[in-house]
Design an enzyme around this catalytic site. Structure first.
Site, short mmCIF file in Angstrom:
data_model
loop_
_atom_site.label_atom_id
_atom_site.label_comp_id
_atom_site.label_asym_id
_atom_site.label_seq_id
_atom_site.Cartn_x
_atom_site.Cartn_y
_atom_site.Cartn_z
N GLU A 92 -0.28 6.93 22.75
CA GLU A 92 -1.62 7.49 22.87
C GLU A 92 -2.69 6.40 22.94
OE1 GLU A 92 -1.39 11.88 20.93
OE2 GLU A 92 -1.56 10.24 19.52
N CYS A 146 6.43 2.81 14.53
CA CYS A 146 6.10 1.62 13.72
C CYS A 146 7.27 1.35 12.79
CB CYS A 146 4.82 1.89 12.92
SG CYS A 146 4.18 0.43 12.07
N CYS A 151 3.92 2.95 5.90
CA CYS A 151 2.79 3.22 5.00
C CYS A 151 2.80 4.71 4.68
CB CYS A 151 1.48 2.78 5.64
SG CYS A 151 1.50 1.04 6.11
N GLY A 189 1.39 1.68 15.97
CA GLY A 189 2.13 0.43 15.86
C GLY A 189 1.42 -0.67 15.11
N GLU A 190 2.19 -1.69 14.76
CA GLU A 190 1.66 -2.87 14.07
C GLU A 190 1.56 -4.00 15.12
OE1 GLU A 190 0.31 -4.08 11.11
OE2 GLU A 190 0.26 -5.79 12.46
N SER A 211 -6.28 -4.70 14.22
CA SER A 211 -6.07 -4.19 12.86
C SER A 211 -4.63 -4.41 12.46
CB SER A 211 -6.41 -2.69 12.83
OG SER A 211 -6.07 -2.14 11.57
N SER A 264 -5.87 -3.52 6.93
CA SER A 264 -5.63 -2.24 6.27
C SER A 264 -5.33 -2.53 4.80
CB SER A 264 -4.43 -1.54 6.91
OG SER A 264 -4.77 -1.12 8.21
N LEU A 265 -6.36 -2.49 3.99
CA LEU A 265 -6.20 -2.89 2.58
C LEU A 265 -5.70 -1.71 1.74
CD1 LEU A 265 -6.67 -5.30 0.66
CD2 LEU A 265 -8.94 -4.37 0.21
N ASN A 303 -7.11 11.19 6.63
CA ASN A 303 -6.91 12.23 7.64
C ASN A 303 -5.56 12.90 7.42
OD1 ASN A 303 -9.30 11.97 9.24
ND2 ASN A 303 -8.51 10.03 9.98
#
Ligand code: SAH
Ligand code: SF4
Length: 388
Positions: free
Chosen positions: A113, A133, A137, A188-189, A220, A242-243, A319
């Site tokens: 996407e 990914c 997480c 993805g990372e 990111s 991304s903390l 979300n």
């Protein structure tokens, strides 16, 4: 065999033994040097690479027969060997707020996407770097989908060209161009597909082509420490981290890569990110999850943790997606959290929710195999707190 002289710096064009359709390679994966080398390997003068580059990356031309200064024999030769195809669009969804989401289909049938978010004179394209990914997480929808594969350079660049086609953005120099910024915040990372992502960004940053400057590109990452420094040195793009948690114990659960690169290592690495200044801040992404990471003590620990680093903070209301047990923090809690952050010297413009009706918000991207219904989107909100 046909031998033809074509324009300045006469060249021999050999069109026998044309490769079969399957061997046609995408021109979208060649960086400028590689394109030159390719032209030379074909027995063509170097300047052909510059001409071709201009047609592909400045004018968005997809048909070799429209590359008018190449001459017919050369057009034929190139079209036998290369293509400039974009990913196919399986579905386009337009949000009432102007956000556009494309579900794209790649040549092996996999889907990813890409999301366009217009905002006050600028337009940001959120692109994917992988299908699925490898990281898991716990609050992220993409993380529930196993890694299928990395996207290739031409597939990463193809998302940008596709959006520019659909937005009517050619030539790339046209006044009022709609695509101005890029964020690597889709599926993805990106730092686990570093080589392809870096190559694609170098192509996109070229001033002779699409020309999106490093200041308008944000990558990111969940915190792949060794690649963060490499990315800063090689590309110098803006960094978003991304903390999501300020204690190792909690971050190990929310962002499991923390077990490998803990908070101290991450913070030290970001502090040393090349080029950080008050004009170029790192963005800390912090998803607000009810009862998990949203206490006032967390807010105070957050500002302590990043103190001294030129920073912006993005508070992202969680979300929801089907199957998750997490809930978004309530308004009052977000408010209290934001106030502590603001007191530490951060302003808090609240971003209007974007693309909520088409499921284009952070962490909701996932291939078509698992889709949310619009009705499940009712709780989705989005906010941003930016350091002044
Ligand atoms: N893999 C990279 C980039 C893609 S994720 C990364 O993790 O940074 C883009 C952003 O969306 C990240 O900050 C991610 O933590 C956030 N995100 C993921 N799931 C979310 C969700 N359900 N709600 C809000 N933000 C989410
Ligand atoms: Fe992967 Fe980023 Fe989602 Fe984590 S937040 S699972 S790193 S896409």
């Amino acid at each position: 065999m046909s031998e033809l002289s074509d324009g300045p710096g006469a060249e021999t064009i050999v069109s026998e033994n044309a490769p079969t359709e399957l061997l046609r390679r995408s021109l979208l994966s060649f960086e400028p040097d590689a394109l030159e080398a390719e032209m030379i390997a074909l027995g063509l003068p170097k300047f052909r690479a510059r001409q071709l580059w201009g047609w592909v990356w400045r004018h968005g031309v997809t048909d070799f027969s429209d590359m008018t200064d190449l001459g017919k024999p050369l057009q034929a030769l190139l079209s036998e060997r290369f293509h400039v195809d974009r990913p196919a669009v399986s579905r386009r969804q337009d949000s009432s707020d102007g956000t556009i989401k494309w579900l794209i289909k790649l040549s092996d049938g996999q889907e990813a996407e890409t999301v366009y978010i217009p905002d006050d004179g600028r337009g940001t394209l959120c692109i994917s770097s992988q299908i699925g990914c490898t990281l898991t997480c716990s609050f992220c929808h993409t993380g529930t989908q196993r890694l299928v594969r990395n996207l290739s350079v031409d597939e990463i660049c193809g998302q940008i060209l596709l959006a520019m086609d659909e937005l009517g953005d050619w030539p790339a120099t046209r006044p009022g161009r709609r695509l101005t910024n890029i964020v690597l915040m889709g599926m993805g990372e990106p730092l686990y597909n570093y080589d392809y992502v870096a190559s694609a960004m170098r192509i996109i940053m070229s001033n002779e082509g699409v020309g999106v400057s490093k200041r308008r590109i944000t990558l990111s990452t969940s915190g792949i420490v060794p690649e963060i420094t490499r990315c800063g040195n090689d590309l110098g793009v803006n960094l978003a981290i991304s903390l999501h948690a300020v204690r190792d114990e909690l971050r190990n659960t929310l962002v499991p890569i923390n077990r490998k690169y803990n908070l101290k290592t991450l913070i030290d690495t970001v502090r040393a990110y090349p080029g950080l200044s008050n004009a170029r801040r790192v963005t800390w992404e912090y998803v607000m999850i009810d009862g998990v990471n949203d206490s006032e003590a967390d807010a105070r620990a957050l500002v302590r943790l990043i103190s001294g680093i030129p920073s912006k903070i993005n508070l992202i209301p969680f979300n929801p997606w089907p199957g998750t047990d997490y809930k978004c923090s309530n308004d009052e809690t977000i408010d209290k959290f934001a106030k502590i952050v603001m007191k530490a010297g951060y302003a808090s413009p609240v971003r209007t929710p974007r693309g909520r009706d088409i499921l284009a918000a952070c962490g909701q991207l996932k291939s078509d195999s698992v889709r949310l219904r619009a009705s499940q989107m009712a709780a989705v909100r989005d906010a941003e707190v930016v350091h002044s």
